[in-house]
Design an enzyme around this catalytic site. Structure first.
Site, PDB file in Angstrom:
ATOM      1  N   GLU A   1       0.973  -1.205  -0.087  1.00  0.00           N
ATOM      2  CA  GLU A   1      -0.031  -0.047   0.135  1.00  0.00           C
ATOM      3  C   GLU A   1       1.014   1.219  -0.165  1.00  0.00           C
ATOM      4  O   GLU A   1       1.855   1.304   0.747  1.00  0.00           O
ATOM      5  CB  GLU A   1      -0.905   0.115   1.249  1.00  0.00           C
ATOM      6  CG  GLU A   1      -1.798  -1.339   1.315  1.00  0.00           C
ATOM      7  CD  GLU A   1      -2.726  -1.660   0.092  1.00  0.00           C
ATOM      8  OE1 GLU A   1      -2.872  -0.802  -0.548  1.00  0.00           O
ATOM      9  OE2 GLU A   1      -2.829  -2.763  -0.107  1.00  0.00           O
TER      10      GLU A   1
ATOM     11  N   CYS B  33      -1.289   8.776   4.401  1.00  0.00           N
ATOM     12  CA  CYS B  33      -1.233   8.666   3.291  1.00  0.00           C
ATOM     13  C   CYS B  33      -2.755   9.088   2.625  1.00  0.00           C
ATOM     14  O   CYS B  33      -2.698   9.435   1.336  1.00  0.00           O
ATOM     15  CB  CYS B  33      -1.222   7.136   2.667  1.00  0.00           C
ATOM     16  SG  CYS B  33      -2.370   6.140   3.905  1.00  0.00           S
TER      17      CYS B  33
HETATM   18  N1  LIG Z   1      -1.490   3.590   1.169  1.00  0.00           N
HETATM   19  C1  LIG Z   1      -1.257   3.148   2.361  1.00  0.00           C
HETATM   20  O1  LIG Z   1      -1.971   2.439   3.062  1.00  0.00           O
HETATM   21  C2  LIG Z   1      -0.292   4.083   3.021  1.00  0.00           C
HETATM   22  C3  LIG Z   1      -0.177   4.020   4.479  1.00  0.00           C
HETATM   23  C4  LIG Z   1       0.909   4.873   4.966  1.00  0.00           C
HETATM   24  C5  LIG Z   1       1.914   5.436   4.442  1.00  0.00           C
HETATM   25  N2  LIG Z   1       1.983   5.233   3.212  1.00  0.00           N
HETATM   26  C6  LIG Z   1       2.817   6.084   2.159  1.00  0.00           C
HETATM   27  O2  LIG Z   1       4.131   5.786   2.689  1.00  0.00           O
HETATM   28  C7  LIG Z   1       4.915   7.098   2.613  1.00  0.00           C
HETATM   29  C8  LIG Z   1       5.488   7.781   3.896  1.00  0.00           C
HETATM   30  O3  LIG Z   1       6.133   6.608   4.631  1.00  0.00           O
HETATM   31  P1  LIG Z   1       7.706   6.395   4.555  1.00  0.00           P
HETATM   32  O4  LIG Z   1       8.384   7.856   4.342  1.00  0.00           O
HETATM   33  O5  LIG Z   1       8.085   5.537   6.067  1.00  0.00           O
HETATM   34  O6  LIG Z   1       7.750   5.558   3.260  1.00  0.00           O
HETATM   35  P2  LIG Z   1       9.309   5.081   2.620  1.00  0.00           P
HETATM   36  O7  LIG Z   1       8.817   4.455   1.316  1.00  0.00           O
HETATM   37  O8  LIG Z   1      10.311   6.016   2.587  1.00  0.00           O
HETATM   38  O9  LIG Z   1       9.767   3.980   3.667  1.00  0.00           O
HETATM   39  C9  LIG Z   1       8.997   2.919   4.143  1.00  0.00           C
HETATM   40  C10 LIG Z   1       9.855   1.600   4.531  1.00  0.00           C
HETATM   41  O10 LIG Z   1      10.538   1.320   3.305  1.00  0.00           O
HETATM   42  C11 LIG Z   1      12.165   1.526   3.738  1.00  0.00           C
HETATM   43  N3  LIG Z   1      12.942   1.682   2.592  1.00  0.00           N
HETATM   44  C12 LIG Z   1      13.122   2.960   2.110  1.00  0.00           C
HETATM   45  N4  LIG Z   1      13.949   3.004   1.034  1.00  0.00           N
HETATM   46  C13 LIG Z   1      13.923   1.641   0.721  1.00  0.00           C
HETATM   47  C14 LIG Z   1      15.062   0.904  -0.320  1.00  0.00           C
HETATM   48  N5  LIG Z   1      15.584   1.396  -1.058  1.00  0.00           N
HETATM   49  N6  LIG Z   1      15.049  -0.401  -0.141  1.00  0.00           N
HETATM   50  C15 LIG Z   1      14.327  -1.002   0.757  1.00  0.00           C
HETATM   51  N7  LIG Z   1      13.394  -0.425   1.695  1.00  0.00           N
HETATM   52  C16 LIG Z   1      13.511   0.942   1.714  1.00  0.00           C
HETATM   53  C17 LIG Z   1      12.087   2.472   4.869  1.00  0.00           C
HETATM   54  O11 LIG Z   1      13.170   2.379   5.736  1.00  0.00           O
HETATM   55  C18 LIG Z   1      10.728   2.132   5.585  1.00  0.00           C
HETATM   56  O12 LIG Z   1      11.024   1.110   6.414  1.00  0.00           O
HETATM   57  C19 LIG Z   1       4.113   7.812   1.764  1.00  0.00           C
HETATM   58  O13 LIG Z   1       4.213   7.823   0.307  1.00  0.00           O
HETATM   59  C20 LIG Z   1       2.722   7.418   2.310  1.00  0.00           C
HETATM   60  O14 LIG Z   1       1.664   7.851   1.362  1.00  0.00           O
HETATM   61  C21 LIG Z   1       0.769   4.477   2.350  1.00  0.00           C
HETATM   62  N1  LIG Z   2      -6.355   4.636   8.659  1.00  0.00           N
HETATM   63  C1  LIG Z   2      -5.734   5.902   8.165  1.00  0.00           C
HETATM   64  C2  LIG Z   2      -4.548   5.427   7.088  1.00  0.00           C
HETATM   65  C3  LIG Z   2      -3.543   6.463   6.764  1.00  0.00           C
HETATM   66  C4  LIG Z   2      -2.379   6.015   6.309  1.00  0.00           C
HETATM   67  O1  LIG Z   2      -1.408   6.805   6.387  1.00  0.00           O
HETATM   68  C5  LIG Z   2      -6.518   6.964   7.447  1.00  0.00           C
HETATM   69  O2  LIG Z   2      -7.480   6.442   6.876  1.00  0.00           O
HETATM   70  O3  LIG Z   2      -6.530   8.133   7.681  1.00  0.00           O
END
Ligand SMILES: NC(=O)c1ccc[n+]([C@@H]2O[C@H](COP(=O)([O-])OP(=O)(O)OC[C@H]3O[C@@H](n4cnc5c(N)ncnc54)[C@H](O)[C@@H]3O)[C@@H](O)[C@H]2O)c1
Ligand SMILES: N[C@@H](CCC=O)C(=O)O
Length: 543
Positions: free
Chosen positions: A293, A327
């Site tokens: 996600e 997100c």
């Molecule tokens: N769709 C959803 O349900 C949802 C929910 C929460 C957050 N998000 C998304 O997450 C992002 C924010 O979170 P973040 O900043 O922690 O994301 P990120 O992608 O920077 O990091 C996520 C995880 O991946 C690891 N990571 C980063 N680069 C990597 C690589 N090259 N190889 C392997 N692992 C790596 C990080 O250390 C971390 O543990 C935003 O884009 C947000 O929209 C999505």
């Molecule tokens: N359950 C949360 C998920 C957010 C993701 O980062 C929302 O719907 O706001």
């Protein structure tokens, strides 16, 4: 093996504490914050039955007070990832053969620990480590994670109950086997609940897990691990390592036993991971499950028949709660020209009242963004908007990182519908608004649909029922979580299963049966009670 066909307790959503002045929970949380701020803790990795320490210590600091040290965690390397894989594989036979009701008990107990004795500690860790205010921490690190655990236990049993029909003399059964190998849980900084759900969902279905949290959420990850251990998760079932993403990826995706990834994070990282898995596909014993996600460019679309105050409140809460680092946060909006002045006035009035600061002061609605890299990226987007002829800052625009990474809630008015911040995810307290002519609803919907690669959340506001029906249909593929006359954030487990399509992920809906089904490989068993003893079909026999 089970000696009964058991029903688990019916899952209900964890009630939200208010933390209003004078409540016992407010006093308890404030005392816990004070206590945890006064300590400097030492955080090891948890691999098998070992607490692993290294010479490579990293400081954990509150984003709103980055000179204060909460503790240090022990950073590992590739050898620790391999140790974690080995520990997960060693723990697998006993764990996958444990009767399901004991797995259920462990995770139900974890939910009870979170909603009871560990509630304040987990909330305080999230408030200090990830700069969430008390309300935002409560809905995440108390309620959502408890909900994930309880609802997933219920969904697990519903999956097990789904059985095929049987014809006379035959009994057909389906058993839900865990995957062969180990699962990699790679978790983001922004939700403690997501960090807890990604390793526990596969573990609940009988898998063993290597878990790598975000480096900016180690503090709460450590408290989660303490809870999992207290709940009875056996050694080696969930192995927690602090390593760089690339180091983890290099070992994990080259392992023949890699059976699946449970990821939440940014789209770019997920796409790179998918490519790596594709390139290595010949190395694996089975086709790995890829569940991710990812990012969003979540929208609010206001129809000319909508109420300006309702839309303004949707913008204030949808875009700026937890500094826009959900997100699901609204980061672009389309407002009809006839309503723009009114909507802007209400938003400006809200923002004038919002206080920004540390999470220990409960009157601060708005806190810090997660780290310096994020701060610099957001500050630069604000500077670009200030300098651009295609954009204007109509609220906020100030930033300061001297004490904490503070970016004021900011509203950019884009003069062009494809201005960069209408398209790209910023992940911070910045919303960009495009004002459209009232007679251009259809053209604006086309623009909305085609402007970004994402399809995570979206909200429409309209007063007219015909308009609502039209918008729901027209925007079918623009969001996996779609809201009518509501902000696009705040999905609740069991009520609005969460996940998006297009560039936003595989839409396996965290906290749902759909997600749990990704962590099992069904085996169909047919048993014949009285097997035939003659191979010949009846019609082949002579008269
Ligand atoms: N769709 C959803 O349900 C949802 C929910 C929460 C957050 N998000 C998304 O997450 C992002 C924010 O979170 P973040 O900043 O922690 O994301 P990120 O992608 O920077 O990091 C996520 C995880 O991946 C690891 N990571 C980063 N680069 C990597 C690589 N090259 N190889 C392997 N692992 C790596 C990080 O250390 C971390 O543990 C935003 O884009 C947000 O929209 C999505
Ligand atoms: N359950 C949360 C998920 C957010 C993701 O980062 C929302 O719907 O706001």
């Amino acid at each position: 093996m089970p000696k009964g066909i058991y029903n688990v307790p019916t899952a209900t959503n964890e009630p939200i504490f208010s933390y209003a002045p004078g409540t016992p929970e407010r006093a308890e949380l404030q005392a816990t914050l004070k206590q945890m701020r006064s300590e400097v803790i030492d955080v090891p990795m948890y691999i098998g039955n070992e607490e692993v320490r290294t010479d490579n210590l990293f400081a954990m600091t509150p984003p709103h007070d980055h000179k204060h040290v909460l503790g240090h965690y022990h950073q590992g390397g590739k050898e620790h990832v391999q140790m974690a894989i080995d520990a997960a594989l060693a723990a697998k036979p006993a764990w996958e053969n444990l009767a399901w009701e004991h797995r259920a008990s462990i995770f139900l107990k974890a939910a009870e620990l979170i909603s009871g004795p560990y509630r304040m500690k987990l909330n305080a860790a999230t408030m200090l480590g990830q700069s969430k205010n008390a309300f935002q921490a409560e809905i995440d690190s108390a309620c959502e994670i408890a909900d994930f655990l309880r609802f997933n236990v219920q969904y697990m049993t519903e999956i097990y109950k789904q059985q095929p029909m049987s014809s006379k003399g035959v009994w057909n059964r389906v058993e839900q086997r865990p995957l062969e190998g180990f699962i990699f849980a790679l978790t983001p900084f922004n939700f403690t609940a997501i960090a807890g759900n990604l390793p526990t969902a596969p573990a609940m279905m009988g898998n063993t897990v290597v878990w790598k949290p975000s480096k900016t959420a180690v503090y709460s990850a450590q408290v989660l691990m303490e809870i999992f251990k207290k709940a009875g998760v056996p050694d080696g079932v969930i192995n927690l390592v602090y390593v760089s993403g690339p180091a983890a990826a290099d070992v994990i995706f080259n392992s023949p036993d890699f059976a699946g990834i449970h990821f939440t994070g940014s789209t770019g990282v997920f796409q790179d991971i998918w490519k790596t898995i594709g390139n290595n596909i010949h190395k694996y014993k089975s086709y790995p499950r890829i569940v991710g996600e990812t990012g969003g460019k979540d929208y609010i679309f206001m129809h000319p028949t909508a109420d300006a105050k309702e839309v303004a409140t949707g913008i204030t809460r949808g875009a700026f709660e937890y500094q826009g680092q959900k997100c699901s946060a609204a980061s672009r909006a389309y407002i009809p020209a006839s309503k723009w002045d009114e909507v802007l006035k209400f938003v400006q009035e809200d923002l004038a009242k919002i206080k920004t600061g540390g999470t220990e002061d409960f009157t601060n609605f708005h806190n810090a963004v997660i780290d310096e890299t994020t701060f610099d990226k957001l500050a630069s987007a604000i500077d670009d908007a200030k300098a651009s002829p295609d954009a204007e800052i109509v609220a906020g625009g100030e930033y300061d990182k001297s004490v904490g990474y503070f970016i004021k809630p900011t509203v950019i008015q884009a003069k062009k519908a494809d201005y960069i911040t209408m398209e790209e995810e910023l992940f911070g307290p910045i919303i960009t608004i495009f004002v459209y002519e009232d007679d251009k609803v259809d053209e604006t919907l086309d623009i909305l649909d085609q402007t970004s690669i994402y399809a995570l959340t979206g909200a429409i506001f309209a007063g007219c029922r015909y308009a609502i029906e039209k918008l729901v249909k027209r925007l079918t593929h623009t969001a996996g979580n779609f809201y009518i006359n509501d902000k696009p954030t705040g999905a609740v487990v069991g009520q609005q299963p969460f996940g998006g399509g297009r560039g936003s992920g595989t839409n396996d809906k965290a906290g749902s049966m759909i997600n749990l089904l990704r962590w099992v490989s069904p085996r169909t068993i047919k048993e014949s009670f009285v097997p035939p003893v003659d191979y010949m079909y009846p019609n082949f026999k002579e008269d």
